[in-house]
Design a protein around this motif. Structure first.
Motif, mmCIF file in Angstrom:
data_model
loop_
_atom_site.group_PDB
_atom_site.id
_atom_site.type_symbol
_atom_site.label_atom_id
_atom_site.label_comp_id
_atom_site.label_asym_id
_atom_site.label_seq_id
_atom_site.Cartn_x
_atom_site.Cartn_y
_atom_site.Cartn_z
ATOM 1 N N VAL A 1 0.859 -1.184 0.000
ATOM 2 C CA VAL A 1 0.000 0.000 0.000
ATOM 3 C C VAL A 1 0.890 1.226 0.000
ATOM 4 O O VAL A 1 1.777 1.351 0.854
ATOM 5 N N ILE A 2 0.682 2.078 -0.947
ATOM 6 C CA ILE A 2 1.484 3.299 -0.976
ATOM 7 C C ILE A 2 0.623 4.449 -0.473
ATOM 8 O O ILE A 2 -0.511 4.642 -0.897
ATOM 9 N N LYS A 3 1.157 5.150 0.525
ATOM 10 C CA LYS A 3 0.419 6.213 1.212
ATOM 11 C C LYS A 3 1.323 7.414 1.392
ATOM 12 O O LYS A 3 2.543 7.296 1.294
ATOM 13 N N SER A 4 0.700 8.523 1.705
ATOM 14 C CA SER A 4 1.505 9.698 2.007
ATOM 15 C C SER A 4 1.790 9.740 3.497
ATOM 16 O O SER A 4 0.940 9.409 4.314
ATOM 17 N N GLY A 5 2.956 10.185 3.847
ATOM 18 C CA GLY A 5 3.303 10.398 5.254
ATOM 19 C C GLY A 5 2.956 11.816 5.686
ATOM 20 O O GLY A 5 3.240 12.197 6.820
ATOM 21 N N LYS A 6 2.382 12.581 4.784
ATOM 22 C CA LYS A 6 2.037 13.960 5.123
ATOM 23 C C LYS A 6 0.524 14.108 5.191
ATOM 24 O O LYS A 6 -0.217 13.284 4.652
#
Lengths: 552, 482
Positions: A75-80
């Protein structure tokens, strides 16, 4: 940009990403360090990226395959908080040389292709969980995932604002994937690609831009649930443990790059790099378990990693080297034994990964915009996967008969079953099928020779090499060819080679690297985008680009 | 392949270390039998078996380059000889001017260089083919010997070009060398590359005109290749020029002796009017107006060999440093011609104009102008012969616009003065300007073989001095029985 760009990294060095592993599910967080740009002069705000960010992502995709074969869903997600990813950094693009931009785009494209293909190649499905603005290269990152989930918070959107905002194209596959992969209706795609603000909520799903739109309150739960579902449905066999990919042994000096199995010798005056591949020093392991035990030291994996790094190094750091010369030296039987072991155990995860890696690497060679030539010398080991290099290059020269004072084994080429489909090109057919597009019978004739060492005269008759040359002609013919090649315009060479290399069917990949990239590179050269009053330069000043309104 | 088993250093005089050069030996072994076949098929058998007093170059030093002896032509020792290497020679012109001369073919220019060598090489056997039947009507043994001398030297010049192709151009070079023997003058299948070399040389006056005018084009080409930055080509051409000088000598003296004989016979018979051609021809000599017509024809055909006045090929070759100008080393300029101009003819608004063009593109034109100056010298000496005989006639080089098939003058009608004329005027004048079929028949009627030592056909005077200072009755050719 004279700084050396290093493609070697590892998680301990990441500045922009972090990965959490949880059994079959991995979560990749993009959390770009604003001050971690590869070069001076720009800040990587809003999760925008430059080549340095992408080198880390590429490393993640590679390690996911080899070090974490237990992972079935990524799963690719934003850390922001408010942004998924704003795409490639505009100030970086505005300040970069044309050559750097082109190389940057090529590398990011290759990385996108890698995680996109991970599902088909090894059962690792990448999904994008989009929260916050997802624009340009950010949406292209999502597009390369095989499932896109968007939160419906009335603010998050997907967008390709390049055209209205920057007067360039979404060049990392964006335009192509919208129509070819997502199959968005062309008029809707036209609308979508012409608006800065992008598309939100339900309409994004209606228009096929995302797969799911999820209420914001439930977003994280649904993403987690979906990941578990995909993992449960995955056909990927369970694997306990991967192998580790330690740093390569590498020394870079003025004369080239030196690895254990790959030697790159650079002749700057001749604008030429000679890449010599060494055959295995030892017998092939007795079993696939032994291959796993050898891990990154297994010959064909080690060779692939070194060659991959060498090609990337030459692309970015040696831009005036116009000619790459491939040589090999070693025992062809040993090379073939190593490959056979992989081919015989294709259903073993590691064998599969190494073969898939070679597929990617050979495509990377196809895609390298330098003149490529292979020299089949006495003592060489172009067999199976290494013979594939002969069909990737623009020309090949083979030694004929004995050479005075040369007691190496006579030059041969050996074909394996792998030359007939194991390593397709971006056009999705084999290099031999592409080579013999007009003479399919020649492919059959070559197939009949699988396993037989083929000497020069026969290789010539089979059409496997460009020229065979004897002792008397070898040195001079090759010198003259190389001198001539080095004297041509690099632009014309790139264009000519790219056109001649990829005969045959079109695929999404060929369209990305052909049509989209070529148009993008043209636009990158036009003042409307990159001139002093062009959109890239003026971005952020509040003044729109000053366009020459002539349609060309 | 025929096994020649040849001791090449003995058979082929050379100063290139042939016997230890594997590359060239291998190529020559394959090529040599084809060459011998070509020669044997070409020259009528009787002459192949005759002993001919020929000059052979066995080395490039003054003592070695002219060894005279009797030899049968198929046994002639065609050598591979290069002028001595000049220490520290540099590329004389173009963008690499001043850099050390290339000892190997620079890959960048390989194709351009190969094309130049092949075109030059193609003319050498072509002229032998054009002249193959002339010996049958040789006006003397002296002339027959000169013909064969020219022939064997053209053969050697073919060898010289083939050597360069074999030595420096690998597989392509070998294929080109084979093709030099495959093409043949006048052939429908595979003609020689340049038009002028596909016409038969029908008679001896044509032969003399050819060696004077057309071989002089060859000389000019060799002169410009002698200025090449590719040193082996330069050295080869420099040595060829010493031999080419003899061909021009044969031409100039041949025409001169024809004129001399005509004047002599006119005087003996009290004819002062050179245009009294019926009477002159009845006496078995060639009238001066016909000689002028032959001159007009051969000079203008030769001008066409220089190509277009404005040529990018020539500019490229000069700029690359692989072909220089005539006497490049004596010219006082930057040898790069980046800003220089040169005046050429052009045709604008229905008339000829002089126009300045970038000198780089006018390389052909400049060489052609040098050629014209060079060719004018012999014409002056011929006029001296006429003047000495007290006949009121002057031979002239026609205007370069006349009778042209290539360049700005092509497809337009000019008279020999360079005046644009109507079709009717041209038709009316043509018989006075260029040889007619009747003229050809007349010359042909004079062509009889004379084989008695010291004797000459009636239309030509004997030479002032013999070859190798031999006496007048020397038997230059010991004819084999027919």
């Amino acid at each position: 940009m004279t700084k050396l760009i290093d493609f070697q990294t590892d998680p301990s060095k990441y500045r922009h990403w972090r990965v959490e592993y949880d059994g079959p599910i991995a979560t990749v967080y993009m959390d770009v360090d604003e001050n971690g740009g590869l070069f001076e002069g720009y800040q990587l705000k809003l999760n925008s990226y430059d080549l340095g960010v992408d080198i880390e992502l590429s490393d993640i995709t590679q390690r996911m395959r080899f070090e974490h074969p237990e992972v079935k869903v990524v799963v690719i997600k934003s850390g922001k908080d408010k942004v998924f990813c704003a795409g490639a950094n505009i100030r970086m693009l505005g300040g970069a040389s044309h050559a750097h931009k082109v190389n940057f785009c090529k590398f990011t494209n290759e990385t996108r292709n890698t995680f996109e293909a991970a599902e088909a190649d090894s059962g690792q499905k990448w999904i994008a969980a989009v929260k916050g603005a997802c624009a340009g290269g950010g949406y292209e990152l999502a597009l390369a995932c095989n499932h896109i989930m968007l939160t419906d918070d009335s603010a998050s959107s997907v967008a390709l604002p390049e055209v209205p905002l920057l007067a360039v194209l979404p060049g990392t596959g964006g335009l192509t994937r919208v129509t070819d992969k997502r199959k968005v209706r062309r008029d809707r795609a036209d609308v979508f690609c012409s608006i800065e603000e992008g598309i939100r909520g339900k309409r994004a799903q209606e228009w096929r831009l995302v797969d799911e739109v999820i209420p914001n309150s439930k977003f994280d739960d649904v993403v987690a649930e979906r990941a578990r579902e995909f993992a449960a449905a995955s056909a990927k066999p369970d694997v306990d443990k991967g192998i580790s990919l330690p740093p390569l042994t590498r020394r870079i000096d003025d004369n080239g790059v030196h690895y254990d199995l790959v030697e790159v010798e650079i002749d700057r005056a001749a604008r030429k790099a000679t890449i010599t591949l060494s055959g295995p020093a030892t017998e092939a392991p007795g079993s696939i378990d032994e291959v796993t035990a050898q891990g990154a030291d297994f010959y064909l994996l080690k060779l692939a990693r070194e060659l991959d790094d060498a090609i990337l190094h030459l692309r970015l750091n040696e831009r005036e080297v116009g000619l790459l010369v491939f040589r090999s030296q070693g025992d062809p039987a040993l090379v073939q034994a190593h490959e056979d072991l992989l081919l015989d155990n294709k259903d073993h995860w590691l064998a599969n990964e190494i073969l898939a890696y070679w597929k990617r690497l050979l495509k990377r060679i196809d895609m390298t915009s330098r003149s490529l030539v292979a020299l089949v010398e006495h003592g060489s080991c172009f067999t199976g996967v290494l013979a594939e290099i002969l069909f990737a290059v623009d020309r090949s020269y083979m030694m004929e008969d004995e050479f005075e004072g040369d007691n190496r084994p006579i030059a041969t080429i050996t074909l394996a079953a792998s030359n007939f489909g194991q390593y397709p090109m971006s056009n999705d057919i084999s290099r031999l099928d592409t080579r013999f597009l007009g003479e399919p019978e020649a492919v059959e004739a070559a197939k009949a020779k699988i396993g037989e060492p083929i000497e020069a005269e026969e290789a010539d008759a089979l059409g496997l090499v460009t020229y065979i040359l004897d002792d008397i002609d070898w040195e001079d013919e090759i010198r003259i060819f190389m001198e001539e090649r080095a004297s041509f315009s690099p632009d014309a060479m790139t264009g000519m080679e790219a056109n001649l290399r990829f005969a045959g069917p079109e695929t999404m990949e060929t369209r990305i690297f052909g049509r989209l990239t070529a148009w993008q590179n043209w636009i990158f050269n036009r003042p409307n985008a990159t001139g002093p009053d062009g959109a890239l330069q003026r971005y952020g000043t509040g003044v729109r680009g000053d366009y020459n309104m002539e349609r060309v | 392949m025929q096994d020649m088993n040849v001791a090449y250093d003995t058979l082929i005089p050379n100063n290139v270390g042939l016997s230890s050069d594997k590359r060239v030996l291998k190529a020559l072994e394959k090529w040599h039998p084809g060459y011998i076949n070509w020669w044997n098929d070409l020259i009528p058998d009787q002459f192949q078996r005759s002993m001919i007093y020929l000059r052979t170059a066995v080395s490039v030093d003054p003592k070695g380059w002219a060894k005279f002896d009797y030899v049968k032509m198929p046994e002639y020792r065609w050598g591979v000889l290069l002028a001595p290497q000049v220490e520290g020679r540099t590329i004389p012109c173009g963008e690499h001017a001043g850099q050390p001369a290339w000892q190997d073919v620079p890959g960048e220019y390989r194709n351009m260089m190969k094309r130049l060598i092949v075109i030059q090489g193609d003319t050498e056997p072509a002229s032998v083919e054009q002249q193959r039947f002339l010996a049958i009507t040789a006006p003397s043994l002296y002339d027959m010997r000169n013909l064969f001398q020219v022939n064997v030297e053209e053969g050697r010049h073919l060898w010289a070009m083939v050597y360069l192709l074999h030595k420096y151009f690998g597989r392509d070079g070998r294929e080109e060398a084979d093709d030099l023997l495959r093409r043949s003058s006048g052939s429908e299948e595979a003609p020689r590359m340049l038009g002028a070399f596909n016409e038969e040389t029908p008679d001896w006056l044509s032969f003399f005109m050819f060696t004077y005018f057309t071989d002089r084009d060859g000389k000019m080409q060799l002169e410009s290749l002698a200025q090449s930055g590719f040193d082996p080509l330069s050295r080869t051409c420099r040595f060829m020029l010493t031999e080419e000088a003899h061909h021009m000598f044969v031409g100039e003296t041949g025409v001169g002796r024809t004129i001399e004989r005509t004047c002599q016979v006119m005087k003996e018979n009290g004819i002062d009017d050179p245009y009294d051609t019926d009477r002159i021809r009845a006496l078995g000599v060639i009238d001066l107006p016909l000689i002028q017509k032959k001159l007009n024809l051969h000079y203008t055909l030769s001008l066409d060999l220089f190509g277009q006045e404005v040529s990018t090929n020539a500019a490229n070759a000069f700029n690359a440093g692989i072909k220089g100008r005539y006497h490049e080393h004596r010219i006082d300029d930057d040898h790069k011609l980046t800003d220089a101009t040169y005046t050429v003819w052009d045709f604008e608004d229905g008339k000829l104009v002089r126009k300045d063009v970038p000198a780089l593109t006018a390389i052909n034109m400049r060489l052609r102008d040098d050629y014209t100056r060079d060719a004018a010298g012999g014409v002056g000496r011929w006029n001296k012969i006429i003047e000495k005989a007290g006949i009121d006639f002057e031979l002239k080089l026609p205007h370069e616009a006349f009778n042209r098939k290539i360049g700005v003058f092509a497809d337009k009608l000019f008279d020999p003065e360079g005046k644009l004329v109507s079709g009717a005027d041209y038709d009316a004048g043509q018989t006075k300007w260029l040889p007619t079929h009747a003229d050809g028949d007349f010359i042909q009627s004079l062509m009889v073989q004379v084989t008695e030592p010291g004797q000459f056909a009636g239309w030509i005077a004997p030479p002032k001095v013999g070859i190798d200072n031999k006496p007048g009755d020397f038997e230059y050719v010991k004819l084999a029985m027919a």
